[in-house]
Design a protein around this motif. Structure first.
Motif, PDB file in Angstrom:
ATOM      1  N   ILE A  26      48.346  31.052  -7.678  1.00 26.77           N
ATOM      2  CA  ILE A  26      48.350  29.719  -7.084  1.00 26.77           C
ATOM      3  C   ILE A  26      47.084  29.450  -6.275  1.00 26.77           C
ATOM      4  N   ASN A  27      46.411  30.510  -5.836  1.00 26.46           N
ATOM      5  CA  ASN A  27      45.175  30.358  -5.069  1.00 26.46           C
ATOM      6  C   ASN A  27      43.937  30.334  -5.955  1.00 26.46           C
ATOM      7  N   SER A  28      44.159  30.290  -7.274  1.00 23.72           N
ATOM      8  CA  SER A  28      43.057  30.236  -8.253  1.00 23.72           C
ATOM      9  C   SER A  28      42.118  31.429  -8.157  1.00 23.72           C
ATOM     10  N   ASN A  29      42.670  32.597  -7.852  1.00 25.02           N
ATOM     11  CA  ASN A  29      41.844  33.794  -7.852  1.00 25.02           C
ATOM     12  C   ASN A  29      41.369  34.098  -9.274  1.00 25.02           C
ATOM     13  N   GLU A  30      40.141  34.576  -9.389  1.00 24.31           N
ATOM     14  CA  GLU A  30      39.563  34.897 -10.683  1.00 24.31           C
ATOM     15  C   GLU A  30      39.551  36.410 -10.874  1.00 24.31           C
ATOM     16  N   TRP A  31      40.698  36.948 -11.275  1.00 26.34           N
ATOM     17  CA  TRP A  31      40.810  38.380 -11.522  1.00 26.34           C
ATOM     18  C   TRP A  31      40.162  38.675 -12.864  1.00 26.34           C
ATOM     19  N   THR A  32      39.076  39.427 -12.820  1.00 25.60           N
ATOM     20  CA  THR A  32      38.153  39.534 -13.938  1.00 25.60           C
ATOM     21  C   THR A  32      37.922  40.970 -14.369  1.00 25.60           C
ATOM     22  N   ILE A  33      37.827  41.161 -15.692  1.00 25.60           N
ATOM     23  CA  ILE A  33      37.400  42.431 -16.262  1.00 25.60           C
ATOM     24  C   ILE A  33      35.943  42.293 -16.675  1.00 25.60           C
ATOM     25  N   ILE A  34      35.131  43.271 -16.291  1.00 26.78           N
ATOM     26  CA  ILE A  34      33.699  43.260 -16.597  1.00 26.78           C
ATOM     27  C   ILE A  34      33.414  44.257 -17.713  1.00 26.78           C
ATOM     28  N   PHE A  35      32.820  43.771 -18.803  1.00 25.12           N
ATOM     29  CA  PHE A  35      32.339  44.645 -19.861  1.00 25.12           C
ATOM     30  C   PHE A  35      30.818  44.666 -19.793  1.00 25.12           C
ATOM     31  N   ILE A  36      30.253  45.840 -19.496  1.00 22.05           N
ATOM     32  CA  ILE A  36      28.806  45.985 -19.410  1.00 22.05           C
ATOM     33  C   ILE A  36      28.247  46.391 -20.777  1.00 22.05           C
ATOM     34  N   ASN A  37      27.156  45.766 -21.151  1.00 23.87           N
ATOM     35  CA  ASN A  37      26.464  46.089 -22.401  1.00 23.87           C
ATOM     36  C   ASN A  37      25.683  47.388 -22.194  1.00 23.87           C
ATOM     37  N   ASN A  51      29.449  41.696  -5.543  1.00 24.74           N
ATOM     38  CA  ASN A  51      30.191  41.090  -4.439  1.00 24.74           C
ATOM     39  C   ASN A  51      31.461  40.459  -4.985  1.00 24.74           C
ATOM     40  N   THR A  52      32.579  40.704  -4.321  1.00 29.24           N
ATOM     41  CA  THR A  52      33.857  40.171  -4.778  1.00 29.24           C
ATOM     42  C   THR A  52      34.529  39.384  -3.658  1.00 29.24           C
ATOM     43  N   GLU A  53      35.429  38.483  -4.074  1.00 27.80           N
ATOM     44  CA  GLU A  53      36.136  37.672  -3.086  1.00 27.80           C
ATOM     45  C   GLU A  53      37.548  37.385  -3.565  1.00 27.80           C
ATOM     46  N   LEU A  54      38.507  37.675  -2.704  1.00 30.27           N
ATOM     47  CA  LEU A  54      39.927  37.418  -2.970  1.00 30.27           C
ATOM     48  C   LEU A  54      40.383  36.301  -2.049  1.00 30.27           C
ATOM     49  N   TYR A  55      40.950  35.239  -2.638  1.00 32.24           N
ATOM     50  CA  TYR A  55      41.400  34.094  -1.855  1.00 32.24           C
ATOM     51  C   TYR A  55      42.868  34.240  -1.469  1.00 32.24           C
ATOM     52  N   GLY A  56      43.216  33.730  -0.314  1.00 32.30           N
ATOM     53  CA  GLY A  56      44.604  33.742   0.130  1.00 32.30           C
ATOM     54  C   GLY A  56      44.969  32.403   0.742  1.00 32.30           C
ATOM     55  N   GLY A 113      46.951  29.946   3.657  1.00 31.35           N
ATOM     56  CA  GLY A 113      46.855  29.937   5.106  1.00 31.35           C
ATOM     57  C   GLY A 113      47.675  31.019   5.767  1.00 31.35           C
ATOM     58  N   PHE A 114      48.709  31.483   5.058  1.00 35.55           N
ATOM     59  CA  PHE A 114      49.564  32.547   5.598  1.00 35.55           C
ATOM     60  C   PHE A 114      49.581  33.749   4.652  1.00 35.55           C
ATOM     61  N   GLY A 115      48.433  34.015   4.036  1.00 34.39           N
ATOM     62  CA  GLY A 115      48.326  35.131   3.108  1.00 34.39           C
ATOM     63  C   GLY A 115      47.267  36.121   3.546  1.00 34.39           C
ATOM     64  N   VAL A 116      46.637  36.754   2.582  1.00 35.80           N
ATOM     65  CA  VAL A 116      45.580  37.718   2.862  1.00 35.80           C
ATOM     66  C   VAL A 116      44.336  37.329   2.060  1.00 35.80           C
ATOM     67  N   SER A 117      43.183  37.699   2.554  1.00 39.89           N
ATOM     68  CA  SER A 117      41.931  37.459   1.854  1.00 39.89           C
ATOM     69  C   SER A 117      41.029  38.671   2.049  1.00 39.89           C
ATOM     70  N   GLU A 118      40.016  38.755   1.172  1.00 39.93           N
ATOM     71  CA  GLU A 118      39.177  39.951   1.212  1.00 39.93           C
ATOM     72  C   GLU A 118      37.810  39.658   0.614  1.00 39.93           C
ATOM     73  N   GLU A 119      36.783  40.225   1.222  1.00 40.04           N
ATOM     74  CA  GLU A 119      35.427  40.180   0.688  1.00 40.04           C
ATOM     75  C   GLU A 119      34.895  41.606   0.672  1.00 40.04           C
ATOM     76  N   SER A 120      34.385  42.025  -0.499  1.00 40.56           N
ATOM     77  CA  SER A 120      33.911  43.406  -0.638  1.00 40.56           C
ATOM     78  C   SER A 120      32.586  43.431  -1.383  1.00 40.56           C
ATOM     79  N   SER A 121      31.841  44.494  -1.184  1.00 42.64           N
ATOM     80  CA  SER A 121      30.598  44.687  -1.931  1.00 42.64           C
ATOM     81  C   SER A 121      30.483  46.149  -2.354  1.00 42.64           C
ATOM     82  N   TYR A 122      29.911  46.336  -3.558  1.00 36.10           N
ATOM     83  CA  TYR A 122      29.778  47.661  -4.161  1.00 36.10           C
ATOM     84  C   TYR A 122      28.387  47.788  -4.768  1.00 36.10           C
ATOM     85  N   TYR A 123      27.840  48.983  -4.685  1.00 37.97           N
ATOM     86  CA  TYR A 123      26.541  49.237  -5.301  1.00 37.97           C
ATOM     87  C   TYR A 123      26.762  49.734  -6.724  1.00 37.97           C
TER      88      TYR A 123
END
Length: 233
Positions: free
Chosen positions: A129-140, A173-178, A180-190
């Protein structure tokens, strides 16, 4: 449907395979028997397995095909020795997939995600409902001459929350939307050259109670280490 009528004329390479909009190529499936409801769930998968063939540009071009097995499983095939060979299955949910006559526009897109000159594949496979874009990444992976599913070993998942790549720092960089009464998250990975990742930092916010909890993490020994925790009303 005007937007999709315009996109129709941008289909190229393989018939009914790809459309291009703002340098992003979205995969398009040809459906022989479009349902009257124009819903993916109502495709008669006993009659057909809608298919999409596409090519990934790079030092060595890679040719692939997606075939919808049903409304929740899609199979990936690679062209080898003039025949498509099964590589793997992937679970998906057709959120925001739309029909334009017998063309089915997906949320799978071709883009040079890691900016190395070789095209990769991003598959937005689920949402909520928060339109999160849960994505699978395929690297060439040009060394193996195949697509490799990027796994998040830090969090134990192959799902990335709306991933974006920063070519200056080589980070994802990733972002999880939540709500007003949910959870959210921002993360980064090398992202390392061997296609593994190491954690850099994460901010997690919990708003499920009468107060808000903020957690700050840093990456250490390939794990998240809590740096600080704050509470606010």
């Amino acid at each position: 449907m005007k937007f999709f009528s315009i996109l129709f004329f941008l289909i190229f390479n393989f018939s009914f395979a790809q459309t291009e909009n703002d340098s992003v190529q979205h995969l398009v499936f040809k459906v022989q028997f479009p349902p009257a409801s124009l819903s993916v769930e109502d495709i008669d998968f006993t009659k057909e397995k809608p298919e999409c063939e596409f090519e990934l540009k790079g030092k060595i071009p890679l040719k692939y095909s997606f075939r919808l097995q049903n409304d929740s499983i899609v199979s990936l095939y690679q062209l080898k020795n003039k025949e498509f060979t099964f590589q793997e299955n992937m679970n998906y949910q057709p959120f925001f997939w739309l029909f334009d006559n017998d063309l089915l526009f997906s949320n799978f897109k071709i883009v040079d995600f890691d900016n190395d000159g070789d095209e990769d594949l991003l598959c937005w496979v689920a949402s909520n409902i928060n339109s999160n874009e849960w994505t699978i990444i395929f690297i060439n992976d040009q060394k193996q001459q195949k697509l490799v599913r990027l796994f998040n070993t830090v969090d134990g998942t192959d799902i990335w929350n709306k991933p974006e790549f920063d070519k200056e720092t080589n980070t994802i960089n990733t972002e999880l939307y939540g709500s007003g009464f949910g959870v959210s998250e921002e993360s980064s990975y090398y992202l390392k050259v061997d296609l593994t990742v190491t954690p850099i930092k994460k901010h997690f916010q919990n708003r499920t109670q009468k107060y808000t909890l903020d957690y700050e993490y840093v990456g250490k020994n390939n794990k998240w280490k809590l740096k600080s925790k704050t509470k606010s009303n």
